[in-house]
Write an enzyme that holds these catalytic residues in place. Structure first.
Site, PDB file in Angstrom:
ATOM      1  N   SER A 194       1.176  -1.039  -0.212  1.00 34.98           N
ATOM      2  CA  SER A 194      -0.343   0.090   0.295  1.00 34.98           C
ATOM      3  C   SER A 194       0.908   1.170   0.113  1.00 34.98           C
ATOM      4  O   SER A 194       0.512   2.365  -0.101  1.00 34.98           O
ATOM      5  CB  SER A 194      -0.940   0.126   1.143  1.00 34.98           C
ATOM      6  N   LYS A 254       0.801   3.670  -3.235  1.00 32.98           N
ATOM      7  CA  LYS A 254      -0.434   4.038  -3.000  1.00 32.98           C
ATOM      8  C   LYS A 254      -0.296   5.937  -2.636  1.00 32.98           C
ATOM      9  O   LYS A 254      -0.873   7.121  -3.605  1.00 32.98           O
ATOM     10  CB  LYS A 254      -1.623   3.882  -1.771  1.00 32.98           C
ATOM     11  N   TYR A 266      -3.270  -2.252 -10.204  1.00 35.15           N
ATOM     12  CA  TYR A 266      -3.744  -2.223  -9.004  1.00 35.15           C
ATOM     13  C   TYR A 266      -2.612  -3.681  -8.302  1.00 35.15           C
ATOM     14  O   TYR A 266      -1.907  -3.214  -7.339  1.00 35.15           O
ATOM     15  CB  TYR A 266      -5.337  -1.857  -8.207  1.00 35.15           C
ATOM     16  N   TYR A 277      -4.934   3.535   7.915  1.00 37.44           N
ATOM     17  CA  TYR A 277      -6.504   3.122   8.130  1.00 37.44           C
ATOM     18  C   TYR A 277      -6.302   3.388   9.667  1.00 37.44           C
ATOM     19  O   TYR A 277      -6.251   4.206   9.633  1.00 37.44           O
ATOM     20  CB  TYR A 277      -6.226   1.977   8.132  1.00 37.44           C
ATOM     21  N   VAL A 304       1.568  -3.658   4.081  1.00 37.78           N
ATOM     22  CA  VAL A 304       1.234  -4.976   4.921  1.00 37.78           C
ATOM     23  C   VAL A 304       2.203  -5.249   4.823  1.00 37.78           C
ATOM     24  O   VAL A 304       2.215  -6.832   5.024  1.00 37.78           O
ATOM     25  CB  VAL A 304      -0.282  -5.717   4.347  1.00 37.78           C
TER      26      VAL A 304
END
Lengths: 309, 309, 309, 309
Positions: free
Chosen positions: B64, B67, B191, B243, B261
């Protein structure tokens, strides 16, 4: 570096003229009467110089901004045990939401949504008469602002009490899980009253200086909180200080800040300044519309964003 | 000011010894095999000096963290129109939650939860073959990290594709609201692959320098994004980068950061340094357990918190 | 057709012996003291013959079963205008959930979850002193059960009032939306007291006869409600009478029924019988464990399911 | 007892004239083209006599009504083990909601919301090619309706597949929890096709007779399901057959029923009749507007409500 006083004057001038003024909070009748044309700003830099503009010396109802100070007090009383009763995460929900409480067994997401602030007040109120607890909160504010004339607006407190059914619901709900420990009426009484403290921008900016300066009030050298704690309160203000508009505030202003439905915002530029703005009209998320814009101008002109120049 | 290289060494030494290492992500089989004893850290200061420790040159799956870079690319492509498709607020929910999408008509809360990142990828992938879009993302990473050898780990991408049912659910759900515009398979293909980019801490810290320095890569003087945008990406990282552990990260570390992760975290000390840490074991919110602790040590020792000294 | 009296005896015998007795409600101290070995059943057929078993003449706290009767009263007072304040759909949530209230602007899903029943009570209490409203409810119950000795258990009511924080939260929450109109304290006072009415299975089955017989009490020929309304109350009991266990009750028992946390259930076999069972131990959804099993036996043996032979 | 044929004619005449016809489903292009003036009704009583009115012999897309029959098949295959994968409670949410799935680890609330029906289809499709599973479902329908000409409308199935992003999201979401076991594409292929079965009111009423008659088809004496299971399917139809309009349907019509977005409703008067109505215009909850009104008229005139005369 631009001249702070000049920048503050420009901002005050712009804000006085803008036609878009948001909507004055109408759910508390006493607040609904405030003139939306008012605008105030006070910035106190590291050297203690105040740059003020507009109605910087007109008192207003600080409302939820008081939560920064009650959080400071409660942490001083029971330290990190506070975090057993309230979380530290943004809620993603409006300020008066009850949904998350059900899912998370009565523990509010953070100390700045209403439920969380009530839980914090419950810590302060615990074992005391409401009058004593309120006295303590008020004296703390007077001492930080170095102004013993600061008072509670009784009409606002009474108005809030009469119409505060959602807050009563939140408090009872938390009580059912033991997160509120004291009598609900006592805790809410203290909560409604500390939200009704009336202060000017100048007083508020003075009171917030410890957050900008490692927990220490530069005027007195007195340490209000350890440096570590000041940073952490700032972090909470950044992530949670504007309810479900916190992301937007961080994105646009780039400073830790706490808003109140009276239209005030206290913001902190770490190491540089303590700032208070006030404009009674609110945006959809319940935060001061012009207050936010004024801070956006200020951080941009002064390069004060914590996220970079 | 303590010596950065010494501080980094101390941290690497402490992290190598700690018994609490979190849980390696097991939902992607390829990630589950990574040795939880690994730990890497790389810090690149404003002058371009790198302080590294542990396994700073071992590549890992950035997941992630990618991103941040796809957000940068998508903003470069369509600017603020991006915010019609994705919000800027913390979600208050886990990274793969679908609940808010239903309530908010398919518009994800922010670009860093999975749904938001898929919507961002859809912008990049729009009108191109997946291979082209991926090529563009990869070249962007190679250029930022100044290392053309950076590649995508095909086994991780394939593994993720095979088991990515929740992401497939999110993408189809947004597609039903028109928030994802392209073919779901194309968007998800891109993605899954950009999440599978493998980089070392040193490469990642190099790639993140523009965020620490007003949008400009100090090594080349090249402006990657306008200064305003760099600040805003940092603000989003601070409020949403971890998050439903974002509040905790802000509270403890006090830097904008984005976790993956795979156990990596990219963090930014505005004006001071770009930082990458990596430790494969995760905490309950899915963020690197030792990575967060290492950053906590670092900001404290170096007084780098954006919330005050 | 099997002999009703024999079937009832068999059921009472089986229930007396079963080791699985559920958990007695402990959130109200007064209810927690009830002996879980107790079991009662009373069935009154169309001809007025009573078949009883076990502790059919021991009074218990009817709790939420009272909601059937307050609904009947409120519909008698304001007719279908009631449905502007409360819905008619299953909630899919536990009996004391507050989540849906937030999403649906304070309007409870149905009159049998706590929030809905409080809104119904508010209709009855409106414009009267609590004592008067309670008197009316109690006289209604006495008249239906043809027994003027039925009373309210003051200790239970007081206990509920002392610990009823979630109900206080619900009432205040609805008050904030104007769904509760009267003073919260009055409405809750009436609510806590009508839930504390003590009745025996025999009395309760007698009181429920109008629902089994087109709104008419067969004993007197007196029409309590129009036939249409009796059917509709039965429909609501079927879909909503057991909270988030309503589907299960319909699936297993196949009769309209309303449970209470005191362990009672009132069930209606339209055209055939009015039934009351009582066993204090509850299942996970807060409904009488053995009560439900007893009714399952009864409907199967007597072929009384409304869903077919 | 009024004459059934006359009542059906009256209802058909009233429905033909009413100006309020609801909104034809527009999310599937093929369904959007159906003429909202159409109305059909077929009632088959215990003796096998059919009373029909309006367009009772015009085929329409049965859509979700097929879920009653796939539930019957799946229960026949794996019995009560089905309930490990799907619940039996009303959901309190719209037919295509994904919220509850997240909270309840991928297990849908009941077999009649989309997620639940997809899980049921997955049971049927498991271990077979989609063509085989579909063949089995179609033959079951043909056999119950005693009409081998019943077919699947390929254009509707293709249309649904092209636009079924929310169902694809639901299926993938359940797959991520292992609630869907087979390949998502297979399961969805079968699901989209069985929803596209085209039948007339007469055929549908014939097919539903086993539910009205203790699991047995009175025409052949053949037992389709045990009596116990027929009752339970009826109970599920009553509590869950009309999504978040199920309470309303029970309240107004008082019969177990299952609606489809094609505008059809299958309803069951236990022991008395199997009923199918069709009117393409839908109400806000996605159920046939005139279909529900027609059934309300019918149950009232015939005194068929299961909740009393």
């Amino acid at each position: 570096m631009p001249d702070l006083q000049a920048v503050v004057q420009e901002i005050a001038a712009e804000m006085a003229q803008r036609p878009d003024r948001g909507e004055v909070a109408h759910y508390i009748p006493e607040l609904a009467r405030v003139d939306p044309q008012l605008f105030g700003i006070a910035v106190i830099d590291a050297d203690g110089r105040a740059a003020v503009g507009g109605d910087a010396d007109v008192p207003f109802s600080i409302q939820s901004i008081s939560k920064v100070f009650t959080l400071t007090l409660a942490l001083g009383m029971i330290g990190d045990r506070l975090w057993q009763r309230v979380g530290r995460e943004p809620s993603g929900n409006p300020f008066n939401s009850i949904v998350q409480l059900e899912r998370e067994r009565g523990v509010p997401r953070n100390p700045f949504i209403n439920a969380g602030a009530i839980a914090v007040t419950d810590v302060i109120a615990s074992g005391h008469q409401p009058r004593e607890s309120l006295g303590e909160i008020l004296r703390f504010m007077q001492s930080l602002a170095r102004d013993p004339t600061i008072t509670i607006d009784g009409a606002v407190a009474a108005s809030e009490k009469r119409t505060g059914f959602r807050n009563t619901a939140l408090a009872n709900y938390m009580k059912s899980f033991g997160v509120v420990e004291g009598p609900v009426d006592y805790t809410l009484g203290v909560y409604f009253h500390h939200c009704a403290i009336a202060m000017t921008c100048r007083q508020l900016a003075t009171a917030g200086r410890y957050l900008a300066h490692s927990g220490r009030d530069p005027a007195t050298g007195y340490s209000v909180v350890p440096a570590e704690r000041a940073k952490r309160i700032n972090a909470l203000m950044l992530t949670c200080g504007h309810y479900d508009g916190s992301g937007e505030f961080a994105y646009r202003v780039g400073l830790p800040g706490k808003s109140g439905v009276g239209g005030g915002i206290l913001a902190v530029a770490p190491g540089k300044a303590s700032i208070a703005v006030w404009a009674p009209g609110l945006d959809a998320a319940g935060n001061s519309h012009l207050g936010r814009i004024a801070l956006e101008r200020l951080t941009k002109r002064m390069s004060w964003s914590i996220f970079g120049d």
